[in-house]
Design a protein around this motif. Structure first.
Motif, short mmCIF file in Angstrom:
data_model
loop_
_atom_site.label_atom_id
_atom_site.label_comp_id
_atom_site.label_asym_id
_atom_site.label_seq_id
_atom_site.Cartn_x
_atom_site.Cartn_y
_atom_site.Cartn_z
N ARG A 88 0.84 -1.20 0.00
CA ARG A 88 0.00 0.00 0.00
C ARG A 88 0.88 1.25 0.00
NH1 ARG A 88 -2.73 -1.12 3.90
NH2 ARG A 88 -4.55 -1.94 2.79
N LYS A 89 1.97 1.22 0.74
CA LYS A 89 2.89 2.37 0.76
C LYS A 89 3.48 2.61 -0.61
CE LYS A 89 6.89 1.70 1.31
NZ LYS A 89 7.51 1.49 2.60
N LEU A 90 3.93 1.56 -1.28
CA LEU A 90 4.49 1.73 -2.62
C LEU A 90 3.46 2.33 -3.57
CD1 LEU A 90 6.48 -1.62 -3.05
CD2 LEU A 90 7.34 0.60 -2.27
N ASP A 91 2.24 1.81 -3.52
CA ASP A 91 1.18 2.33 -4.40
C ASP A 91 0.83 3.78 -4.07
OD1 ASP A 91 1.08 -0.12 -5.66
OD2 ASP A 91 -0.66 -0.85 -4.54
N HIS A 92 0.89 4.13 -2.78
CA HIS A 92 0.63 5.52 -2.39
C HIS A 92 1.62 6.46 -3.08
CE1 HIS A 92 0.28 9.16 0.04
NE2 HIS A 92 1.59 9.10 0.18
#
Length: 354
Positions: A88-92
């Protein structure tokens, strides 16, 4: 997750464009990388310190970080695992940088390449370029052979792109850019140089999505020594207040000691910025459309790392030695305390080129 018997590959450095890799050229590049700090104006973390943090200690981190090998704070929601929070952090950051579907994206401080892979395989990026000063990380990414991913074992300070970038992402890399200087103006000058380079590399309107461990607004000293915020009336009266004040003084000394230990043993030549320092450094080059402070993401991530570190302590001792493992666990306990007390935070900022 990778098995504990796996080891990091050797340390081949990316050969210059158009040359084949060879033991001779690899050796020259290792020497050049290690010597680069002595021959340039760069004032950040030296190559020797990077080798300690990510190539030597990295043997142990590979037992604890999860299959994506992401060494930065995730973005957590209810029911998450460490792995889902990291994705989720990478996609953010991809969304914040407006990198999805872009032609060229730069990842500054790309680690073991998880973002590079996700940019190309999940977000339709045409060409993802990763910079790392760690030979071991560069070798790991190159060994994976991900299509449309280019890994460069070089310092951002020396980077000369072949073409402009549509977006830049820098996740917990800027802590390395100012070395250990205690002078705020020198730190801001180092960050300013980074933003100036990014400004020249980006297309008009391009964005940087940045994540950092960041001290509170007052900076490193007050963040360490001042007591954590407490609810009104928590201190009590009379003798209770005196005892609380004495405890705060002891805690301040302990915090400085533990911070110095982490700086010596785990993160040499690293300094955390503040939001104000980064904002000042980017002034006139970028506008800042988004800022987030997410200390609880740091708490949950470090707690997960610490649990896994303790579970892998014996195997880690075989890889890097019992003392080094103990240093990592001690640093993670300190980080967990500081995050819970809001002494520093997981800062996320978006910068848009003007």
């Amino acid at each position: 997750m990778h098995t504990s018997s796996e080891r990091l590959p050797p340390f081949p450095i990316r050969p210059a464009r158009g040359r084949r890799n060879s033991a001779e050229s690899t050796g020259r590049q290792v020497i050049a990388l290690i010597g680069s700090r002595r021959t340039s104006a760069y004032k950040g973390t030296s190559s020797e310190a990077i080798l300690h943090q990510y190539d030597f200690l990295g043997e142990f981190y590979r037992l604890t970080l999860g299959p994506e090998l992401v060494y930065s704070y995730g973005m957590w929601e209810d029911g998450d695992t460490l792995e889902s929070a990291q994705l989720r952090k990478l996609d953010h950051h991809v969304e914040a940088a407006r990198a999805a579907g872009a032609g060229r994206v730069l990842d500054v401080g790309c680690g073991w390449g998880s973002l590079l892979q996700r940019l190309v395989e999940n977000h339709g990026v045409g060409h993802a370029v990763g910079l790392t000063m760690s030979p071991g990380q560069a070798a790991w990414v190159r060994q994976k052979g991900w299509p449309n991913c280019e890994i460069l074992a070089e310092n951002w300070f020396d980077h000369e792109p072949d073409a402009p970038y549509d977006a830049i992402i820098a996740i917990e890399a800027i802590e390395h850019f100012a070395g250990t200087t205690m002078l705020r103006r020198k730190r801001v000058a180092s960050y300013r140089t980074f933003f100036e380079r990014c400004h020249t590399w980006l297309r008009p309107g391009g964005r940087i999505s940045l994540q950092a461990n960041a001290w509170n607004g007052g900076g490193w000293f007050t963040s360490l020594v001042l007591p954590p915020r407490r609810p009104a009336g928590h201190e009590g009266n009379g003798g209770g207040r005196i005892r609380t004040a004495l405890k705060d003084v002891r805690d301040g000394f302990d915090n400085v000691r533990e911070g110095m230990h982490a700086s010596r043993k785990v993160f040499p030549e690293v300094f955390l910025p503040t939001r104000g320092e980064l904002s000042e450094a980017a002034r006139g080059l970028f506008r800042i459309p988004e800022v987030r402070s997410d200390p609880d993401d740091g708490v949950k991530t470090v707690a997960s790392w610490l649990e896994r570190a303790q579970a892998n302590r014996a195997r880690g001792a075989e890889l890097i030695g019992a003392d080094a493992v103990a240093d990592i666990i001690r640093e993670q306990r300190t980080a967990l305390k500081f995050l819970r007390e809001r002494r520093y935070t997981a800062l996320r900022m978006v910068f848009e080129k003007v």
